[in-house]
Design a protein around this motif. Sequence first.
Motif, short mmCIF file in Angstrom:
data_model
loop_
_atom_site.label_atom_id
_atom_site.label_comp_id
_atom_site.label_asym_id
_atom_site.label_seq_id
_atom_site.Cartn_x
_atom_site.Cartn_y
_atom_site.Cartn_z
N LYS A 171 0.83 -1.21 0.00
CA LYS A 171 0.00 0.00 0.00
C LYS A 171 0.87 1.25 0.00
N ARG A 172 2.01 1.20 0.69
CA ARG A 172 2.92 2.34 0.72
C ARG A 172 3.79 2.40 -0.53
N THR A 173 4.26 1.24 -0.99
CA THR A 173 5.20 1.18 -2.10
C THR A 173 4.57 1.59 -3.43
N GLY A 174 3.30 1.23 -3.64
CA GLY A 174 2.63 1.54 -4.90
C GLY A 174 2.71 3.00 -5.30
N PRO A 175 2.20 3.91 -4.47
CA PRO A 175 2.26 5.33 -4.83
C PRO A 175 3.68 5.87 -4.98
N VAL A 176 4.63 5.34 -4.20
CA VAL A 176 6.02 5.78 -4.28
C VAL A 176 6.58 5.51 -5.68
N ALA A 177 6.11 4.44 -6.32
CA ALA A 177 6.60 4.09 -7.66
C ALA A 177 6.30 5.17 -8.69
N HIS A 178 5.30 6.01 -8.41
CA HIS A 178 4.93 7.07 -9.36
C HIS A 178 5.38 8.46 -8.88
N THR A 179 6.32 8.49 -7.95
CA THR A 179 6.83 9.78 -7.48
C THR A 179 7.39 10.61 -8.64
N ARG A 180 8.15 9.97 -9.50
CA ARG A 180 8.72 10.68 -10.65
C ARG A 180 7.62 11.16 -11.59
N TYR A 181 6.60 10.34 -11.81
CA TYR A 181 5.50 10.72 -12.69
C TYR A 181 4.78 11.95 -12.14
N TRP A 187 2.27 18.02 -10.22
CA TRP A 187 1.13 17.94 -9.31
C TRP A 187 1.56 18.33 -7.91
N ASN A 188 0.71 19.10 -7.23
CA ASN A 188 1.00 19.42 -5.84
C ASN A 188 0.54 18.25 -4.96
N LYS A 189 0.73 18.39 -3.66
CA LYS A 189 0.42 17.30 -2.74
C LYS A 189 -1.04 16.91 -2.78
N ASP A 190 -1.92 17.90 -2.85
CA ASP A 190 -3.36 17.61 -2.88
C ASP A 190 -3.75 16.84 -4.15
N GLN A 191 -3.19 17.24 -5.28
CA GLN A 191 -3.49 16.55 -6.54
C GLN A 191 -2.99 15.11 -6.51
N GLN A 192 -1.81 14.91 -5.94
CA GLN A 192 -1.26 13.56 -5.82
C GLN A 192 -2.14 12.69 -4.94
N GLU A 193 -2.51 13.21 -3.79
CA GLU A 193 -3.32 12.44 -2.85
C GLU A 193 -4.68 12.09 -3.43
N LYS A 194 -5.27 13.02 -4.17
CA LYS A 194 -6.56 12.77 -4.80
C LYS A 194 -6.46 11.63 -5.82
N HIS A 195 -5.41 11.67 -6.63
CA HIS A 195 -5.20 10.64 -7.64
C HIS A 195 -4.94 9.28 -6.98
N ILE A 196 -4.09 9.27 -5.97
CA ILE A 196 -3.76 8.01 -5.28
C ILE A 196 -4.98 7.41 -4.62
N GLU A 197 -5.78 8.25 -3.98
CA GLU A 197 -6.98 7.76 -3.31
C GLU A 197 -7.99 7.21 -4.31
N GLN A 198 -8.07 7.84 -5.47
CA GLN A 198 -9.00 7.37 -6.51
C GLN A 198 -8.64 5.98 -7.00
N TYR A 199 -7.33 5.71 -7.05
CA TYR A 199 -6.86 4.41 -7.54
C TYR A 199 -6.10 3.65 -6.46
N GLU A 247 -11.89 2.56 -14.99
CA GLU A 247 -12.20 3.26 -13.74
C GLU A 247 -11.36 2.74 -12.58
N ASP A 248 -10.75 1.55 -12.74
CA ASP A 248 -9.88 1.00 -11.71
C ASP A 248 -8.47 1.55 -11.81
N GLY A 249 -8.17 2.28 -12.90
CA GLY A 249 -6.87 2.91 -13.03
C GLY A 249 -5.85 2.18 -13.86
N THR A 250 -6.25 1.08 -14.53
CA THR A 250 -5.30 0.33 -15.34
C THR A 250 -5.84 0.12 -16.75
#
Length: 280
Positions: free
Chosen positions: A191-201, A207-219, A265-268
Amino acid sequence: MADKIKEVAVEEAERLKHLTTDAARSAAYLYPIRGIAYFLSHRSLWKPLTSKLAPTMTLGLGITTFMFVFTYLPQAALMAFTSGPLAAITAGLLVLSESSTLFTILSKTFLIDDALVDTFDGVLLSKNTTDLVSEGRQVKAGGDPIAKLGKLVKAPLAKFTPKAIIRYVMYLPLNFIPVVGTVIFVLLQGKRTGPVAHTRYFQLKRWNKDQQEKHIEQYRGAYTGFGVAAVLLELVPLASIFFAFTNTVGAALWAVDIERQHITEDGTAPRLREQAKKAE
């Protein structure tokens, strides 16, 4: 008080159940597998790995050997009280997880951070998403994707944070619960590693922190599925350095699908869902 603790435990178990279901449904766990295939079939992407292979292999071998020599038997003895006959296996998995985490912290902080950035950006260039890469670095003309990579104009991926280390140590006691505890441990790490993989993206998207968190929570389910698969691959002794790069390739391929809006809609990508269904 006991009823309250039980209520919280039930709620957490239910939340993990839904997260696992969403992760499986998304099929994002196939991106690390796609990353292996894409990496092996594109020799130009090997350059960042081969340039770092000798020092990282030495580091990985040293850490794994040290951990098994000095920590395996004490942990196996403790596991004997909770895991019984499974103690030897559970302790081995725990030591591998600990070794992998130490290796990840040290290698990504001191050895391969820049190489992983080059790999991620190289994949994006190979998939013709040059405009996105140019947001974070200069892009040269001609040559293979890695040869096109110019000077960085944005800082590389974030280093391993103390918060992540503290969280990892907090989760370690879960491994003393036979089988189920280890599964939950890997799930939480994923759960922690997944979003970290897209840090560069996220960095390239500005994207600011809020945009990142919104995207991560959606997927969230998709990122957890990707993270679990990536964590399991990087638990393999010595080969973890190879999988660190292929996981980065998989994350970049996913980013390309997101950029091209080839996702459900699942993000993939839809084709991943189809592959997952065929495998069932």
